[in-house]
Design a protein around this motif. Structure first.
Motif, PDB file in Angstrom:
ATOM      1  N   TYR A 146       0.861  -1.175   0.000  1.00 53.61           N
ATOM      2  CA  TYR A 146       0.000   0.000   0.000  1.00 53.61           C
ATOM      3  C   TYR A 146       0.898   1.225   0.000  1.00 53.61           C
ATOM      4  CZ  TYR A 146      -2.884  -3.812   1.751  1.00 53.61           C
ATOM      5  OH  TYR A 146      -3.517  -5.028   1.911  1.00 53.61           O
ATOM      6  N   GLY A 147       1.098   1.807  -1.176  1.00 51.38           N
ATOM      7  CA  GLY A 147       1.990   2.937  -1.319  1.00 51.38           C
ATOM      8  C   GLY A 147       1.471   3.878  -2.390  1.00 51.38           C
ATOM      9  N   PRO A 148       2.360   4.626  -3.056  1.00 49.47           N
ATOM     10  CA  PRO A 148       1.912   5.500  -4.149  1.00 49.47           C
ATOM     11  C   PRO A 148       1.104   4.727  -5.185  1.00 49.47           C
ATOM     12  CG  PRO A 148       4.182   5.987  -3.580  1.00 49.47           C
ATOM     13  CD  PRO A 148       3.801   4.763  -2.803  1.00 49.47           C
ATOM     14  N   GLN A 149       1.522   3.519  -5.498  1.00 50.65           N
ATOM     15  CA  GLN A 149       0.702   2.537  -6.195  1.00 50.65           C
ATOM     16  C   GLN A 149       0.329   1.455  -5.189  1.00 50.65           C
ATOM     17  OE1 GLN A 149       3.183   0.908  -9.302  1.00 50.65           O
ATOM     18  NE2 GLN A 149       2.152   2.117 -10.879  1.00 50.65           N
ATOM     19  N   CYS A 150      -0.850   0.904  -5.318  1.00 56.14           N
ATOM     20  CA  CYS A 150      -1.186  -0.304  -4.569  1.00 56.14           C
ATOM     21  C   CYS A 150      -0.945  -1.474  -5.506  1.00 56.14           C
ATOM     22  CB  CYS A 150      -2.639  -0.282  -4.102  1.00 56.14           C
ATOM     23  SG  CYS A 150      -3.097  -1.750  -3.136  1.00 56.14           S
ATOM     24  N   CYS A 151       0.061  -2.296  -5.188  1.00 60.06           N
ATOM     25  CA  CYS A 151       0.454  -3.401  -6.054  1.00 60.06           C
ATOM     26  C   CYS A 151       0.268  -4.737  -5.338  1.00 60.06           C
ATOM     27  CB  CYS A 151       1.918  -3.286  -6.465  1.00 60.06           C
ATOM     28  SG  CYS A 151       2.335  -1.791  -7.359  1.00 60.06           S
ATOM     29  N   LEU A 152      -0.062  -5.740  -6.098  1.00 60.72           N
ATOM     30  CA  LEU A 152      -0.074  -7.121  -5.631  1.00 60.72           C
ATOM     31  C   LEU A 152       1.031  -7.856  -6.366  1.00 60.72           C
ATOM     32  CD1 LEU A 152      -1.303  -9.654  -4.249  1.00 60.72           C
ATOM     33  CD2 LEU A 152      -2.897  -9.805  -6.172  1.00 60.72           C
ATOM     34  N   ILE A 153       1.962  -8.422  -5.612  1.00 61.73           N
ATOM     35  CA  ILE A 153       3.055  -9.212  -6.175  1.00 61.73           C
ATOM     36  C   ILE A 153       2.785 -10.667  -5.803  1.00 61.73           C
ATOM     37  CG2 ILE A 153       5.545  -9.547  -6.255  1.00 61.73           C
ATOM     38  CD1 ILE A 153       4.623  -6.838  -7.315  1.00 61.73           C
ATOM     39  N   LEU A 154       2.796 -11.555  -6.787  1.00 64.40           N
ATOM     40  CA  LEU A 154       2.306 -12.914  -6.587  1.00 64.40           C
ATOM     41  C   LEU A 154       3.171 -13.923  -7.336  1.00 64.40           C
ATOM     42  CD1 LEU A 154      -0.025 -14.865  -5.640  1.00 64.40           C
ATOM     43  CD2 LEU A 154      -1.148 -14.306  -7.806  1.00 64.40           C
ATOM     44  N   ARG A 155       3.416 -15.045  -6.675  1.00 70.50           N
ATOM     45  CA  ARG A 155       4.046 -16.182  -7.345  1.00 70.50           C
ATOM     46  C   ARG A 155       3.210 -17.426  -7.067  1.00 70.50           C
ATOM     47  NH1 ARG A 155       9.761 -19.347  -6.165  1.00 70.50           N
ATOM     48  NH2 ARG A 155       9.909 -20.373  -8.208  1.00 70.50           N
ATOM     49  N   VAL A 156       2.776 -18.082  -8.117  1.00 66.98           N
ATOM     50  CA  VAL A 156       1.991 -19.307  -8.003  1.00 66.98           C
ATOM     51  C   VAL A 156       2.894 -20.486  -8.325  1.00 66.98           C
ATOM     52  CG1 VAL A 156      -0.008 -20.593  -8.847  1.00 66.98           C
ATOM     53  CG2 VAL A 156      -0.133 -18.099  -8.625  1.00 66.98           C
ATOM     54  N   GLY A 157       2.985 -21.424  -7.387  1.00 72.24           N
ATOM     55  CA  GLY A 157       3.851 -22.574  -7.576  1.00 72.24           C
ATOM     56  C   GLY A 157       5.294 -22.152  -7.771  1.00 72.24           C
ATOM     57  N   GLU A 158       5.968 -22.794  -8.726  1.00 70.12           N
ATOM     58  CA  GLU A 158       7.362 -22.483  -9.013  1.00 70.12           C
ATOM     59  C   GLU A 158       7.486 -21.603 -10.251  1.00 70.12           C
ATOM     60  OE1 GLU A 158      10.030 -23.389  -6.994  1.00 70.12           O
ATOM     61  OE2 GLU A 158       8.332 -23.857  -5.697  1.00 70.12           O
ATOM     62  N   GLY A 159       6.411 -20.890 -10.579  1.00 70.35           N
ATOM     63  CA  GLY A 159       6.431 -20.010 -11.740  1.00 70.35           C
ATOM     64  C   GLY A 159       7.132 -18.704 -11.456  1.00 70.35           C
ATOM     65  N   GLY A 160       7.000 -17.783 -12.407  1.00 70.08           N
ATOM     66  CA  GLY A 160       7.603 -16.475 -12.248  1.00 70.08           C
ATOM     67  C   GLY A 160       6.810 -15.596 -11.297  1.00 70.08           C
ATOM     68  N   VAL A 161       7.339 -14.423 -11.041  1.00 73.73           N
ATOM     69  CA  VAL A 161       6.696 -13.481 -10.122  1.00 73.73           C
ATOM     70  C   VAL A 161       5.872 -12.491 -10.937  1.00 73.73           C
ATOM     71  CG1 VAL A 161       7.084 -11.719  -8.359  1.00 73.73           C
ATOM     72  CG2 VAL A 161       8.548 -13.749  -8.452  1.00 73.73           C
ATOM     73  N   LEU A 162       4.595 -12.403 -10.599  1.00 75.13           N
ATOM     74  CA  LEU A 162       3.646 -11.570 -11.331  1.00 75.13           C
ATOM     75  C   LEU A 162       3.374 -10.276 -10.586  1.00 75.13           C
ATOM     76  CD1 LEU A 162       1.086 -14.417 -12.133  1.00 75.13           C
ATOM     77  CD2 LEU A 162       3.001 -13.635 -13.561  1.00 75.13           C
ATOM     78  N   LYS A 163       3.128  -9.217 -11.345  1.00 73.51           N
ATOM     79  CA  LYS A 163       2.813  -7.925 -10.754  1.00 73.51           C
ATOM     80  C   LYS A 163       1.444  -7.462 -11.218  1.00 73.51           C
ATOM     81  CE  LYS A 163       4.407  -3.121 -10.319  1.00 73.51           C
ATOM     82  NZ  LYS A 163       5.477  -2.144 -10.665  1.00 73.51           N
ATOM     83  N   TYR A 164       0.645  -7.009 -10.247  1.00 73.77           N
ATOM     84  CA  TYR A 164      -0.664  -6.431 -10.517  1.00 73.77           C
ATOM     85  C   TYR A 164      -0.699  -5.047  -9.876  1.00 73.77           C
ATOM     86  CZ  TYR A 164      -1.985 -11.378 -11.134  1.00 73.77           C
ATOM     87  OH  TYR A 164      -2.061 -12.700 -11.520  1.00 73.77           O
ATOM     88  N   VAL A 165      -1.408  -4.123 -10.504  1.00 72.65           N
ATOM     89  CA  VAL A 165      -1.592  -2.784  -9.954  1.00 72.65           C
ATOM     90  C   VAL A 165      -3.079  -2.532  -9.772  1.00 72.65           C
ATOM     91  CG1 VAL A 165      -1.306  -0.308 -10.357  1.00 72.65           C
ATOM     92  CG2 VAL A 165       0.549  -1.881 -10.917  1.00 72.65           C
ATOM     93  N   LEU A 166      -3.441  -2.016  -8.611  1.00 70.78           N
ATOM     94  CA  LEU A 166      -4.843  -1.728  -8.332  1.00 70.78           C
ATOM     95  C   LEU A 166      -5.306  -0.531  -9.163  1.00 70.78           C
ATOM     96  CD1 LEU A 166      -7.454  -2.145  -6.709  1.00 70.78           C
ATOM     97  CD2 LEU A 166      -6.463  -0.701  -4.915  1.00 70.78           C
ATOM     98  N   ASP A 167      -6.344  -0.743  -9.921  1.00 68.04           N
ATOM     99  CA  ASP A 167      -6.993   0.338 -10.660  1.00 68.04           C
ATOM    100  C   ASP A 167      -8.078   0.915  -9.773  1.00 68.04           C
ATOM    101  OD1 ASP A 167      -8.428   2.012 -12.299  1.00 68.04           O
ATOM    102  OD2 ASP A 167      -8.604   0.580 -13.954  1.00 68.04           O
ATOM    103  N   PRO A 168      -7.888   2.129  -9.238  1.00 69.49           N
ATOM    104  CA  PRO A 168      -8.885   2.684  -8.325  1.00 69.49           C
ATOM    105  C   PRO A 168     -10.228   2.955  -8.982  1.00 69.49           C
ATOM    106  CG  PRO A 168      -7.233   4.337  -8.874  1.00 69.49           C
ATOM    107  CD  PRO A 168      -6.753   3.041  -9.438  1.00 69.49           C
ATOM    108  N   GLU A 169     -10.244   3.047 -10.307  1.00 70.94           N
ATOM    109  CA  GLU A 169     -11.499   3.292 -11.013  1.00 70.94           C
ATOM    110  C   GLU A 169     -12.408   2.071 -10.983  1.00 70.94           C
ATOM    111  OE1 GLU A 169     -12.381   6.210 -12.265  1.00 70.94           O
ATOM    112  OE2 GLU A 169     -10.469   7.127 -11.672  1.00 70.94           O
ATOM    113  N   THR A 170     -11.800   0.891 -11.071  1.00 72.52           N
ATOM    114  CA  THR A 170     -12.594  -0.342 -11.144  1.00 72.52           C
ATOM    115  C   THR A 170     -12.544  -1.175  -9.866  1.00 72.52           C
ATOM    116  OG1 THR A 170     -10.751  -1.623 -12.057  1.00 72.52           O
ATOM    117  CG2 THR A 170     -12.163  -0.440 -13.625  1.00 72.52           C
ATOM    118  N   GLY A 171     -11.566  -0.898  -8.988  1.00 73.76           N
ATOM    119  CA  GLY A 171     -11.414  -1.707  -7.787  1.00 73.76           C
ATOM    120  C   GLY A 171     -10.907  -3.102  -8.085  1.00 73.76           C
ATOM    121  N   ARG A 172     -10.169  -3.252  -9.191  1.00 74.92           N
ATOM    122  CA  ARG A 172      -9.593  -4.541  -9.576  1.00 74.92           C
ATOM    123  C   ARG A 172      -8.084  -4.397  -9.743  1.00 74.92           C
ATOM    124  NH1 ARG A 172     -12.395  -8.622 -12.043  1.00 74.92           N
ATOM    125  NH2 ARG A 172     -10.709  -8.936 -13.557  1.00 74.92           N
TER     126      ARG A 172
END
Length: 334
Positions: A146-172
């Motif tokens: 929770y910062g200037p951007q709200c980001c979700l950093i995620l790794r599923v299993g032994e895969g790569g690391v994924l980055k998501y950014v919260l879109d405040p317009e849609t809440g997704r």
């Protein structure tokens, strides 16, 4: 289709996908609550102690309650939280979740980035067996920052690391895809230098070589960073490389550092390795550590793989030799 995440890796099991989407929804809700900081000042700043004896703000408790509410009716059977003394049974699901609902809450009033750290395991026969296991067995791990951007950093299993950014317009959380590997070369290191006199000799020697800069064996200057927010430190390392160190030290209660293996270091280590870095307790991989208790602490070092490996090399020397060998400041030059 997930409600709060616009993409998950193909083949993600339905129970895991639902849990990750619920965690994303929790992150959206908590981001809104944090953004109200100051509007509910008395609530945000009230303090107590959590199950492990650390200072606990009212917002820590609120975050814990929000996480449990988000998971209600889902696939999580066992929940292990920093804010709870024991593992909580939620239902008859297939998964176990470890979580620090609000890491770094002491920084809230200074508007420094804080976060949520989590890891997901398959549920075992008992609550303890489900969460007291090496983090190499994680099905997924991540954090929300929770910062200037709200980001979700995620790794599923032994895969790569994924980055998501919260879109405040849609809440997704919108996917930005897989992040790049952690840079190998960086002049940044993060450690709380005020504890220098308490550190073991190998850590002092490692830091001394960096403080010496162009006049030392490494031949160039370094920049020290210290945010005192684990999620913010991890986010910087994933983005710019470098190294973070929180060693054990000689103070009472600090022999094993202060960070928790189960719901802080294990999940962060999972992410760091997924981005090509390393995470250790100073010598051994953090993901191979077997927790002995829910709130067990551990020294923690993570970052660019070559730099974490170098810390282990300093530890390989007998302590009696460290001062003499490093006194010349010329043993290691990388």
């Amino acid at each position: 289709m997930p409600e709060f995440l616009d993409h998950l890796p193909e083949g993600t099991a339905a129970d895991l996908a639902d849990t990750l989407d619920r965690l994303a929804g929790f992150g959206v809700a908590l981001a809104r609550r944090i953004a109200r900081g100051g509007l509910d000042e008395a609530l945000d700043t009230a303090q107590g102690s959590n199950a492990d004896g650390d200072t606990q703000k009212a917002l820590d408790v609120i975050a814990d309650d929000m996480a449990r509410a988000a998971l209600d009716g889902g696939a999580v059977r066992y929940l292990a939280s920093e804010e709870q003394e024991e593992v909580v049974t939620l239902g008859a699901g297939t998964l176990a979740l470890v979580i620090d609902p609000l890491d770094g809450s002491s920084n809230i009033e200074t508007n420094v980035s804080v976060g949520t750290i989590f890891g997901v395991y398959p549920a075992a026969d008992t609550p303890e067996a489900s969460v007291l296991r090496p983090s190499r067995e994680l099905l997924a791990a991540g954090y929300v920052i929770y910062g200037p951007q709200c980001c979700l950093i995620l790794r599923v299993g032994e895969g790569g690391v994924l980055k998501y950014v919260l879109d405040p317009e849609t809440g997704r959380f919108r996917s930005l895809g897989e992040i790049a590997a952690i840079p190998t070369e960086s002049s940044e290191y993060a450690i709380n230098a005020s504890n220098y006199r308490h550190w073991p000799a190998p850590i002092r020697a490692y830091i001394d070589d960096r403080v010496a800069g162009t006049e030392g064996p490494l031949g160039h200057d370094f920049n020290m960073r210290w945010i005192a927010s684990l999620v913010a430190e991890a986010h910087r390392v994933l983005t710019r490389g470098g190294i973070f160190l929180y060693p054990g030290d000689s103070r009472k209660g600090y022999a094993q550092g202060r960070l928790r293996l189960v719901y802080e270091c294990g999940p962060i280590g999972h992410l760091i390795e997924g981005a090509g870095g390393r995470a250790s307790d100073g010598t051994l991989p953090i993901r191979d550590r077997q927790p002995r208790s829910l709130h067990a602490r551990t020294p923690f070092v993570f970052g660019s793989a070559n730099k974490v490996a170098r810390v282990a090399t300093y530890h390989d020397l007998p302590e009696s030799e460290v001062s003499a060998l490093f006194g010349s400041r010329g043993l290691f030059r990388s």
